[in-house]
Enzyme design. Structure first.
Site, PDB file in Angstrom:
ATOM      1  N   HIS A   1       4.746   4.142  12.715  1.00 26.42           N
ATOM      2  CA  HIS A   1       4.843   4.125  11.172  1.00 26.42           C
ATOM      3  C   HIS A   1       5.985   5.153  11.092  1.00 26.42           C
ATOM      4  CE1 HIS A   1       2.845   3.805   7.166  1.00 26.42           C
ATOM      5  NE2 HIS A   1       3.517   5.166   7.171  1.00 26.42           N
TER       6      HIS A   1
ATOM      7  N   ARG B   1       0.833  -1.137  -0.152  1.00 22.32           N
ATOM      8  CA  ARG B   1      -0.180  -0.038  -0.066  1.00 22.32           C
ATOM      9  C   ARG B   1       0.993   1.294  -0.122  1.00 22.32           C
ATOM     10  NH1 ARG B   1      -0.796   4.683   2.741  1.00 22.32           N
ATOM     11  NH2 ARG B   1      -0.395   3.566   4.599  1.00 22.32           N
ATOM     12  N   ASP B   2       1.676   1.487   1.089  1.00 22.11           N
ATOM     13  CA  ASP B   2       2.156   2.768   1.233  1.00 22.11           C
ATOM     14  C   ASP B   2       3.474   2.740   0.297  1.00 22.11           C
ATOM     15  OD1 ASP B   2       2.492   5.169   2.536  1.00 22.11           O
ATOM     16  OD2 ASP B   2       3.122   4.602   4.374  1.00 22.11           O
TER      17      ASP B   2
ATOM     18  N   CYS C   1       4.655   9.839  -0.029  1.00 21.14           N
ATOM     19  CA  CYS C   1       3.457  10.129   0.027  1.00 21.14           C
ATOM     20  C   CYS C   1       2.883  10.913  -0.917  1.00 21.14           C
ATOM     21  CB  CYS C   1       3.449  10.928   1.587  1.00 21.14           C
ATOM     22  SG  CYS C   1       1.717  11.399   1.757  1.00 21.14           S
TER      23      CYS C   1
ATOM     24  N   ASN D   1       8.982   4.854   3.363  1.00 13.78           N
ATOM     25  CA  ASN D   1       8.733   4.174   4.521  1.00 13.78           C
ATOM     26  C   ASN D   1      10.362   3.528   5.128  1.00 13.78           C
ATOM     27  OD1 ASN D   1       6.159   3.578   3.454  1.00 13.78           O
ATOM     28  ND2 ASN D   1       5.797   3.384   5.573  1.00 13.78           N
TER      29      ASN D   1
ATOM     30  N   HIS E   1       8.529   7.004   8.454  1.00 18.43           N
ATOM     31  CA  HIS E   1       9.012   7.194   7.182  1.00 18.43           C
ATOM     32  C   HIS E   1      10.538   7.602   7.323  1.00 18.43           C
ATOM     33  CE1 HIS E   1       5.872   7.087   4.062  1.00 18.43           C
ATOM     34  NE2 HIS E   1       5.283   6.809   5.113  1.00 18.43           N
TER      35      HIS E   1
END
Ligand code: ZN
Length: 319
Positions: A214, A22-23, A247, A256, A216
């Site tokens: 979470h 996803r990210d 992002c 990430n 980055h």
């Protein structure tokens, strides 16, 4: 005589959530096919990762990389004991996720007033109200919900976020009955002292919450932040294979923290993850190959510490 210093706290076991699908992929130029995503997903589960964010149900036009999450979810092989979660922005997303067969979804909200107002023309509290129908729908359909607090560690508009502002959103999530919360740093502004201090406060104040961090690695502080998180008593962390990602809304945001870098560090420290590191590294290499993007992964570049000593021993034997 040497004795190991005490004082820092190290858990025996840490859980890693793989958010690469996803990210990691949502900011890549190349949009992977459903088959490619399924191949990566199988590799992730094959490495022993037990929590996987497989995609998001946002508007396909907003994030074309995630437009086929529905098909990924319908076609994926589900392994027993693995949690497959998706990100949903609203009720419509949640309904689509449920129809595809999802039973765990993550809602997300920016704790920054300016961020919310600038992007959505609503305050965070107004946006939280939009989650009420999601919670009702989830209860009716037996979907577990998780809540993310984005910009918790800093915001491009507001800079550092006061802890009271984070706490306000935590309380709102708790009112909705959501007790798994992730403090998210898409802008890469978190620093270890902040993570330790705010993390410790949150753990102490809200013992009923399962906390996830979470990070980055935009400014190379992510591994240090994970150490600080461990000291605060938090033992669940997100990572993305090969450190892919960014992002779509934050210019210059880098990926990430690389999942394999986190696993490698923890294993070197004697902390178990239940994950096969060489297999996680294979996944990351495959993701690099498929996306054509290098991401940022130290252990992929340098190899494991273990490999280095093995190689040295091999060379000595050959001499
Ligand atoms: Zn992120």
């Amino acid at each position: 005589m040497y004795t190991a210093a005490t004082g820092m706290r190290w858990p025996n076991q840490v859980a890693i959530c793989e958010v690469g699908l996803r990210d990691g992929l949502q900011n890549e130029k190349k949009v992977l096919s459903v088959d490619e995503k399924l191949e990566l997903l199988d590799m992730v589960t094959g490495s022993g990762i037990k929590i996987i964010e497989v995609g998001s149900f946002v508007h396909p036009k907003a994030v074309p990389q995630m437009a086929d999450t529905e098909r990924v979810v319908r076609q994926m092989t589900r392994m027993a004991g693995v949690e497959y979660r998706v990100l949903v922005p609203n009720l419509k997303g949640l309904e689509r996720a449920y129809d595809a067969g999802i039973t765990k979804a993550k809602l997300t909200i920016s704790v920054s007033e300016s961020h919310c107002i600038n992007n959505f023309n609503q305050t965070p509290l107004e946006m939280m109200k939009g989650f009420v129908p999601c919670v009702e729908y989830a209860a009716k359909h037996n979907i577990k919900l998780s809540g993310a607090l984005s910009s918790a560690w800093g915001c491009a508009f507001e800079g550092k976020i006061p802890v009271q502002q984070i706490e306000k959103i935590v309380l709102e999530y708790l009112k909705l009955g959501i007790t798994e919360l992730s403090l998210s740093d898409a802008t890469g502004m978190a620093n270890p002292r902040q993570v330790y201090e705010i993390g410790s406060y949150m753990v102490k104040t809200f013992p009923q919450v399962k906390w996830i961090l979470h990070f980055h690695n935009t400014r190379d502080m992510a591994l240090s932040n994970i150490i600080a998180g461990l000291q605060a008593g938090i033992t669940t962390f997100d990572g993305a294979f090969a450190g892919l990602g960014g992002c779509p809304y934050i210019p210059g945001a880098s990926g990430n923290i690389a999942t394999e870098d986190v696993i490698h560090m923890l294993h070197e420290m004697g902390i178990a993850t239940g994950i096969d590191l060489p297999k996680a590294m294979d996944t990351a290499r495959k993701a690099q190959q498929m996306t054509g993007s290098q991401g940022e992964s130290h252990v992929l570049k340098a190899g494991r510490c273990e490999d280095l000593t093995n190689e040295k021993a091999r060379n000595q034997n050959n001499r």
